[in-house]
Design an enzyme around this catalytic site. Structure first.
Site, PDB file in Angstrom:
ATOM      1  N   HIS A 130      22.712 -20.168  19.851  1.00 38.12           N
ATOM      2  CA  HIS A 130      21.788 -19.059  20.029  1.00 38.12           C
ATOM      3  C   HIS A 130      21.227 -19.131  21.450  1.00 38.12           C
ATOM      4  O   HIS A 130      20.802 -20.200  21.900  1.00 38.12           O
ATOM      5  CB  HIS A 130      20.680 -19.161  18.985  1.00 38.12           C
ATOM      6  CG  HIS A 130      19.507 -18.288  19.291  1.00 38.12           C
ATOM      7  ND1 HIS A 130      19.654 -16.961  19.602  1.00 38.12           N
ATOM      8  CD2 HIS A 130      18.168 -18.557  19.357  1.00 38.12           C
ATOM      9  CE1 HIS A 130      18.459 -16.444  19.832  1.00 38.12           C
ATOM     10  NE2 HIS A 130      17.545 -17.391  19.708  1.00 38.12           N
ATOM     11  N   CYS A 166      16.662 -15.492  14.472  1.00 38.13           N
ATOM     12  CA  CYS A 166      17.732 -15.848  15.412  1.00 38.13           C
ATOM     13  C   CYS A 166      18.917 -16.527  14.739  1.00 38.13           C
ATOM     14  O   CYS A 166      19.951 -16.746  15.366  1.00 38.13           O
ATOM     15  CB  CYS A 166      17.170 -16.707  16.531  1.00 38.13           C
ATOM     16  SG  CYS A 166      15.743 -15.958  17.306  1.00 38.13           S
ATOM     17  N   ASN A 182      16.811 -13.592  25.284  1.00 40.89           N
ATOM     18  CA  ASN A 182      16.975 -13.966  23.871  1.00 40.89           C
ATOM     19  C   ASN A 182      17.023 -12.686  23.032  1.00 40.89           C
ATOM     20  O   ASN A 182      16.022 -11.987  22.915  1.00 40.89           O
ATOM     21  CB  ASN A 182      15.786 -14.849  23.477  1.00 40.89           C
ATOM     22  CG  ASN A 182      15.799 -15.251  22.007  1.00 40.89           C
ATOM     23  OD1 ASN A 182      16.549 -14.692  21.209  1.00 40.89           O
ATOM     24  ND2 ASN A 182      14.951 -16.186  21.656  1.00 40.89           N
TER      25      ASN A 182
END
Ligand code: COA
Length: 324
Positions: free
Chosen positions: A251, A112, A281
């Site tokens: 993020h 990520c 996500n």
């Protein structure tokens, strides 16, 4: 001093979306559980495209909008943990599809944080002088490494890609400062994509771990501790007041993580852009997808100072101060 100027934002999301009600037909979950714990209502899931397809679509629009001829691109980096192949890299697939014949190309694995690590790498090539123009992408099809029978992870993730163009400039703008870290000793908190050794001489035990496995609490604690520290470090080192920051683009992992980070930084919640409600996500895709959404919503203006920060598998975390 040569710097890397950011030229345009783009993203590509698969057309199909599954909302929390759809997922409750696959695993024992509910819209109430998912939205209250994560802020996610729906996510895009690929029904046909692989990671390279998403990246190619985003890159093609970036180049068209900027009017860059394909042969003027010197470098392509894709931050991804879900490449189509181990080789050729996703970046080489982008090169081939868009005829970027003069570029050198590679993928970068930092989960990520992958897009910000990739920006950092491209920035170094530009500062070293060999690269004038770079395409930097973050893209994932996490749905292919998701265990669709595990309710604790399958509700969290989505597919998508985004990216930016970077160009060498002598102006005081673009990537101004960065803070980048890894902690490999905590890597077991979030793993995916283990590949078994199947050679005829191999004597080790089968390992498992093909799909995403996560200690959610540990990742939550890690992110809410390390990310505020990193952002504070960037602000203090560059003598930047939080008031001078127009947006913080974290993020997009979880609304609750981002709320804790905002509180710890004592910065107004409105400065923290969020699109997680509709994307889930998307790992390496999340920050560039958010930036592209912000641009299309008319939120970004020349001269804005923005903090971008990624965190996740590795463990890795990375923060950048950028000026548009
Ligand atoms: N639907 C319903 N119940 C679920 C569920 C789901 N989708 N997923 C887990 N549960 C259940 C668990 O089985 C557990 O039940 P039990 O108490 O009967 O055993 C209960 O909910 C609590 O689980 P727990 O894991 O303790 O929940 P939590 O409050 O820690 O929230 C996360 C889980 C994943 C949302 C949270 O830990 C988190 O946000 N972590 C960060 C994860 C992340 O963002 N990672 C990516 C970073 S890059």
């Amino acid at each position: 001093m040569t710097r890397s100027k950011i030229v345009g934002f783009e993203r590509e999301l698969p057309e199909f979306t599954a909302d929390n009600f759809d997922l409750s037909k696959i695993v024992d979950t509910s819209d109430e559980w998912i939205t209250s714990r994560t802020g996610i209502s729906r996510r895009h899931i690929s029904t046909e495209q692989n990671t390279s397809d998403l990246c190619i679509a985003a890159a093609e629009r970036l180049l068209k909008k900027a009017g860059w001829e394909p042969e003027t691109v010197d470098l392509v980096i894709v931050g991804t943990v879900t490449p189509d192949y181990q080789t050729p890299s996703t970046a080489c697939l982008v090169q081939a599809a868009l005829n970027l014949e003069n570029a050198f190309c590679f993928d970068l694995s930092a989960a990520c944080s992958g897009f910000i690590y990739s920006l950092s790498a491209a920035d170094k090539f530009i500062k070293a002088g060999g690269v004038k123009r770079a395409v930097v992408l973050g893209g994932e099809t996490l749905s292919k490494i998701t265990d669709w029978s595990d309710r604790s992870t399958c509700v969290l993730f989505g597919d998508g890609a985004g990216g930016v163009l970077l160009e060498a400039t002598e102006e005081e703008c673009g990537i101004l400062f960065e803070d980048i870290h890894s902690d490999g000793k905590k890597g077991e908190a979030l793993t995916a994509g283990y590949r078994e050794n199947r050679n005829p001489y191999f004597k080790g035990e089968p390992h498992g771990g093909k799909f995403i496995e996560m200690n959610g609490r540990e990742v939550f604690t890690f992110a809410t501790r390390k990310v505020p520290e990193s952002i504070k470090h960037v602000l203090e080192t560059t003598n930047t007041s939080p008031d001078d920051i127009k947006y913080v683009v974290l993020h997009q992992a979880n609304t609750r993580i981002n709320e804790v980070i905002a509180r710890k930084l004592k910065m107004p919640h409105e400065k923290f852009y969020s699109n997680i409600e509709r994307t889930g996500n998307t790992s390496g895709g999340s920050v560039p997808i958010a930036l592209a959404d912000m641009e299309s919503e008319g939120l970004l203006e020349k001269g804005d100072k923005i903090i971008i920060s990624g965190f996740g598998g590795g463990l890795t975390w990375a923060t950048m101060l950028i000026e548009l």
